[in-house]
Scaffold this motif. Structure first.
Motif, PDB file in Angstrom:
ATOM      1  N   GLY A  78     -27.915 -17.046 -16.543  1.00 31.79           N
ATOM      2  CA  GLY A  78     -28.290 -18.428 -16.281  1.00 31.79           C
ATOM      3  C   GLY A  78     -28.871 -18.636 -14.897  1.00 31.79           C
ATOM      4  N   VAL A  79     -29.668 -17.658 -14.426  1.00 32.98           N
ATOM      5  CA  VAL A  79     -30.236 -17.732 -13.078  1.00 32.98           C
ATOM      6  C   VAL A  79     -31.683 -17.230 -13.122  1.00 32.98           C
ATOM      7  CG1 VAL A  79     -29.363 -15.428 -12.469  1.00 32.98           C
ATOM      8  CG2 VAL A  79     -29.848 -17.069 -10.652  1.00 32.98           C
ATOM      9  N   LYS A  80     -32.537 -17.838 -12.326  1.00 31.82           N
ATOM     10  CA  LYS A  80     -33.931 -17.403 -12.236  1.00 31.82           C
ATOM     11  C   LYS A  80     -34.013 -16.134 -11.389  1.00 31.82           C
ATOM     12  CE  LYS A  80     -38.531 -17.978 -12.299  1.00 31.82           C
ATOM     13  NZ  LYS A  80     -39.305 -17.657 -13.517  1.00 31.82           N
ATOM     14  N   LEU A  81     -34.609 -15.085 -11.956  1.00 35.55           N
ATOM     15  CA  LEU A  81     -34.714 -13.808 -11.256  1.00 35.55           C
ATOM     16  C   LEU A  81     -36.157 -13.332 -11.095  1.00 35.55           C
ATOM     17  CD1 LEU A  81     -31.864 -11.868 -13.121  1.00 35.55           C
ATOM     18  CD2 LEU A  81     -31.717 -12.884 -10.827  1.00 35.55           C
ATOM     19  N   ASP A  82     -36.972 -13.552 -12.127  1.00 40.55           N
ATOM     20  CA  ASP A  82     -38.322 -12.981 -12.181  1.00 40.55           C
ATOM     21  C   ASP A  82     -39.358 -14.028 -11.774  1.00 40.55           C
ATOM     22  OD1 ASP A  82     -40.641 -11.614 -12.684  1.00 40.55           O
ATOM     23  OD2 ASP A  82     -40.249 -11.250 -14.810  1.00 40.55           O
ATOM     24  N   TYR A  83     -40.006 -13.800 -10.652  1.00 41.13           N
ATOM     25  CA  TYR A  83     -41.069 -14.684 -10.175  1.00 41.13           C
ATOM     26  C   TYR A  83     -42.390 -13.925 -10.289  1.00 41.13           C
ATOM     27  CZ  TYR A  83     -37.246 -17.469  -8.276  1.00 41.13           C
ATOM     28  OH  TYR A  83     -36.107 -18.229  -8.139  1.00 41.13           O
ATOM     29  N   GLU A  84     -43.208 -14.291 -11.248  1.00 40.08           N
ATOM     30  CA  GLU A  84     -44.485 -13.606 -11.451  1.00 40.08           C
ATOM     31  C   GLU A  84     -45.469 -14.048 -10.373  1.00 40.08           C
ATOM     32  OE1 GLU A  84     -45.574 -14.422 -15.478  1.00 40.08           O
ATOM     33  OE2 GLU A  84     -44.158 -12.940 -16.287  1.00 40.08           O
ATOM     34  N   LEU A  85     -45.915 -13.091  -9.579  1.00 35.35           N
ATOM     35  CA  LEU A  85     -46.795 -13.375  -8.441  1.00 35.35           C
ATOM     36  C   LEU A  85     -47.903 -12.334  -8.384  1.00 35.35           C
ATOM     37  CD1 LEU A  85     -44.020 -13.793  -5.710  1.00 35.35           C
ATOM     38  CD2 LEU A  85     -45.425 -15.650  -6.600  1.00 35.35           C
ATOM     39  N   PRO A  86     -49.168 -12.740  -8.301  1.00 32.26           N
ATOM     40  CA  PRO A  86     -50.233 -11.755  -8.086  1.00 32.26           C
ATOM     41  C   PRO A  86     -50.092 -11.115  -6.708  1.00 32.26           C
ATOM     42  CG  PRO A  86     -51.129 -13.905  -8.735  1.00 32.26           C
ATOM     43  CD  PRO A  86     -49.691 -14.113  -8.411  1.00 32.26           C
ATOM     44  N   VAL A  87     -50.456  -9.865  -6.599  1.00 29.89           N
ATOM     45  CA  VAL A  87     -50.489  -9.174  -5.313  1.00 29.89           C
ATOM     46  C   VAL A  87     -51.949  -9.022  -4.896  1.00 29.89           C
ATOM     47  CG1 VAL A  87     -50.016  -7.005  -4.093  1.00 29.89           C
ATOM     48  CG2 VAL A  87     -48.325  -7.924  -5.697  1.00 29.89           C
ATOM     49  N   LEU A  88     -52.268  -9.514  -3.698  1.00 32.61           N
ATOM     50  CA  LEU A  88     -53.617  -9.372  -3.158  1.00 32.61           C
ATOM     51  C   LEU A  88     -53.608  -8.326  -2.053  1.00 32.61           C
ATOM     52  CD1 LEU A  88     -54.904 -13.070  -2.858  1.00 32.61           C
ATOM     53  CD2 LEU A  88     -54.917 -11.531  -4.827  1.00 32.61           C
ATOM     54  N   PHE A 131     -60.173  -9.637  -0.711  1.00 33.04           N
ATOM     55  CA  PHE A 131     -58.997  -9.027  -1.340  1.00 33.04           C
ATOM     56  C   PHE A 131     -59.337  -8.421  -2.692  1.00 33.04           C
ATOM     57  CE2 PHE A 131     -57.612 -12.762   1.066  1.00 33.04           C
ATOM     58  CZ  PHE A 131     -56.588 -12.254   1.851  1.00 33.04           C
ATOM     59  N   GLY A 132     -58.521  -7.447  -3.098  1.00 34.35           N
ATOM     60  CA  GLY A 132     -58.473  -6.992  -4.484  1.00 34.35           C
ATOM     61  C   GLY A 132     -57.157  -7.451  -5.086  1.00 34.35           C
ATOM     62  N   GLN A 133     -57.165  -7.821  -6.356  1.00 31.07           N
ATOM     63  CA  GLN A 133     -55.942  -8.339  -6.985  1.00 31.07           C
ATOM     64  C   GLN A 133     -55.331  -7.317  -7.935  1.00 31.07           C
ATOM     65  OE1 GLN A 133     -56.049 -12.311  -8.674  1.00 31.07           O
ATOM     66  NE2 GLN A 133     -54.508 -11.776 -10.195  1.00 31.07           N
ATOM     67  N   VAL A 134     -54.005  -7.127  -7.783  1.00 29.66           N
ATOM     68  CA  VAL A 134     -53.241  -6.333  -8.743  1.00 29.66           C
ATOM     69  C   VAL A 134     -52.631  -7.304  -9.755  1.00 29.66           C
ATOM     70  CG1 VAL A 134     -51.469  -4.564  -9.060  1.00 29.66           C
ATOM     71  CG2 VAL A 134     -52.639  -4.765  -6.857  1.00 29.66           C
ATOM     72  N   LYS A 135     -52.783  -6.992 -11.029  1.00 28.14           N
ATOM     73  CA  LYS A 135     -52.271  -7.867 -12.086  1.00 28.14           C
ATOM     74  C   LYS A 135     -50.902  -7.401 -12.581  1.00 28.14           C
ATOM     75  CE  LYS A 135     -56.079  -6.947 -14.328  1.00 28.14           C
ATOM     76  NZ  LYS A 135     -57.126  -6.887 -15.373  1.00 28.14           N
ATOM     77  N   TYR A 136     -50.186  -8.314 -13.227  1.00 31.62           N
ATOM     78  CA  TYR A 136     -48.878  -8.039 -13.857  1.00 31.62           C
ATOM     79  C   TYR A 136     -47.823  -7.645 -12.821  1.00 31.62           C
ATOM     80  CZ  TYR A 136     -52.359  -7.661 -17.529  1.00 31.62           C
ATOM     81  OH  TYR A 136     -53.431  -7.902 -18.341  1.00 31.62           O
ATOM     82  N   THR A 137     -47.847  -8.320 -11.701  1.00 29.76           N
ATOM     83  CA  THR A 137     -46.912  -8.037 -10.617  1.00 29.76           C
ATOM     84  C   THR A 137     -45.996  -9.239 -10.395  1.00 29.76           C
ATOM     85  OG1 THR A 137     -48.565  -8.824  -9.045  1.00 29.76           O
ATOM     86  CG2 THR A 137     -48.450  -6.446  -9.402  1.00 29.76           C
ATOM     87  N   GLY A 138     -44.995  -9.058  -9.553  1.00 31.90           N
ATOM     88  CA  GLY A 138     -44.093 -10.160  -9.252  1.00 31.90           C
ATOM     89  C   GLY A 138     -42.934  -9.703  -8.396  1.00 31.90           C
ATOM     90  N   ARG A 139     -41.926 -10.568  -8.336  1.00 30.04           N
ATOM     91  CA  ARG A 139     -40.766 -10.302  -7.490  1.00 30.04           C
ATOM     92  C   ARG A 139     -39.486 -10.625  -8.255  1.00 30.04           C
ATOM     93  NH1 ARG A 139     -37.795 -14.100  -4.072  1.00 30.04           N
ATOM     94  NH2 ARG A 139     -36.402 -12.880  -2.746  1.00 30.04           N
ATOM     95  N   ILE A 140     -38.541  -9.711  -8.206  1.00 29.91           N
ATOM     96  CA  ILE A 140     -37.190  -9.961  -8.715  1.00 29.91           C
ATOM     97  C   ILE A 140     -36.313 -10.369  -7.527  1.00 29.91           C
ATOM     98  CG2 ILE A 140     -35.167  -8.964  -9.850  1.00 29.91           C
ATOM     99  CD1 ILE A 140     -37.596  -9.301 -11.696  1.00 29.91           C
ATOM    100  N   ASP A 141     -35.610 -11.469  -7.676  1.00 32.78           N
ATOM    101  CA  ASP A 141     -34.686 -11.912  -6.631  1.00 32.78           C
ATOM    102  C   ASP A 141     -33.435 -11.046  -6.728  1.00 32.78           C
ATOM    103  OD1 ASP A 141     -32.912 -13.178  -4.925  1.00 32.78           O
ATOM    104  OD2 ASP A 141     -33.536 -15.203  -5.488  1.00 32.78           O
ATOM    105  N   THR A 142     -33.466  -9.923  -6.020  1.00 34.37           N
ATOM    106  CA  THR A 142     -32.387  -8.929  -6.147  1.00 34.37           C
ATOM    107  C   THR A 142     -31.065  -9.441  -5.567  1.00 34.37           C
ATOM    108  OG1 THR A 142     -33.167  -7.865  -4.112  1.00 34.37           O
ATOM    109  CG2 THR A 142     -33.955  -6.952  -6.194  1.00 34.37           C
TER     110      THR A 142
END
Length: 351
Positions: A78-88, A131-142
């Motif tokens: 019940g917690v938000k962990l996955d934040y989908e973020l593009p990497v530039l 910039f170049g963009q990497v797709k399908y990236t993000g951050r897990i709130d570890t």
């Protein structure tokens, strides 16, 4: 009797516990929180090594495993962990732009690297080459993951908060006993703490100290991850993670002024707005000489296992390596030879 004792509650321990629970296995986790790497990690999942424009080891398969894994954890905890973020990736020169486009033509990389050059639109970033963009990236709130999972284990009475006393550990061919606990198997997922393990201390776990800053920068207004000589990862309330350092000699969890200055110096090569440092953390990444995980069975004890050596890519490697280890133990499946500890065993256990 339990099926498993799991030692450690970082990304490795949590990933393995999740596999055990899905498979209906009983377990207890022993942790003393001496290893901070998972709690202080940037948590970035990015399949591309942006320094060299190459794919990380088995990253595409790991990403396919990781996305549903963290979605399932979000639902369960019940917690938000996955934040989908593009990497530039900020380009330093025209030559780097050309190398990017060459890399984007390669198999596997073509799936992740956008071939569209992005001009800089942020007035407080110095990036004349874009910039170049990497797709399908993000951050897990570890940090949220470790905190929430620990609470979950407490509610299910599956957590023992103490340092493992190896003098209290008894091993026979039938079982592993620790104080009042007995189990069929024990899995050491203790990060850099493995160096003090009398059974697996022979493995070449180096440990690399990493430090991160948290800055408050109201004028930055950046919603994507920016990767230059350091990365910046957006958080809530105009805060950003800045990292990371790689130091091989210092093995403490204490933040240092030298690392702080190094990060600030690199950050100020491209960020031109004012900001304030509001946080500074450190941890020891469990790194290995050949940059592959340490997974497998002890050469002399059939019920002792290790799950370790994820380095800076634990967010992606954890679910993949945990499933591999479980299938190896329970279903006698072959372990990926690149991460099987047998590659280091013969030198220390010639027979």
């Amino acid at each position: 009797m339990l099926d498993y004792i799991v030692v450690g509650l970082g990304l490795a321990g949590i990933s393995f516990c999740e596999v055990l629970e899905k498979e209906g296995k009983s377990f207890v986790v022993i942790t003393d929180e001496s290893q901070q790497a998972s709690q202080v990690a940037g948590g970035l999942y990015n399949p591309v090594i942006l320094k060299r424009f190459t794919m990380a080891w088995k990253a595409k398969q790991q990403l396919l495993d990781a996305k549903p894994f963290y979605q399932s954890l979000e639902n369960k905890l019940g917690v938000k962990l996955d934040y989908e973020l593009p990497v530039l990736r900020k380009f330093a020169s025209i030559e780097e732009q050309n190398l990017w486009f060459e890399a984007a033509d390669r198999p596997d990389l073509d799936y992740f690297l956008s071939t569209k050059l992005l001009p800089n639109s942020n007035p407080v970033i110095d990036a004349p080459h874009g910039f170049g963009q990497v797709k399908y990236t993000g951050r897990i709130d570890t940090a949220a993951l470790v905190r929430s999972y620990k609470s979950y284990l407490k509610r299910t009475d599956s957590l023992l908060e103490e340092s493992l006393d190896f003098d209290e550990l008894s091993i026979s061919s039938e079982q592993v006993a620790y104080k009042s606990l007995t189990a069929k198997n024990i899995v050491f997922a203790s990060g850099y703490g493995l160096k003090q393990n009398p059974y697996f201390g022979y493995l070449p776990l180096n440990g690399t100290k990493g430090e991160l800053l948290v800055i408050h920068a109201p004028d930055y207004k950046e919603e994507k991850v920016i990767k230059s000589s350091v990365f910046t990862i957006p958080m809530e309330n105009d805060k950003y993670l800045v990292g990371a350092t790689y130091k091989w000699k210092d093995k403490t969890n204490e933040p240092t002024e030298a690392a702080k200055n190094e990060l600030l110096e690199k950050l100020q090569t491209f960020l031109t707005c004012d900001f304030e440092v509001v946080g500074h953390v450190a941890g020891i990444r469990p790194t290995v000489t050949d940059r592959r995980p340490l997974v497998g069975r002890h050469p002399e004890h059939e019920n002792l296992y290790v799950l370790n050596g994820f380095g800076s890519r634990g967010v992606l490697i954890g679910p993949y390596a945990s499933r591999q280890l479980f299938d190896y133990i329970e279903n006698e499946s072959e372990l990926d030879p690149e991460m099987n500890i047998q590659r280091f065993t013969k030198k220390h256990f010639p027979n």
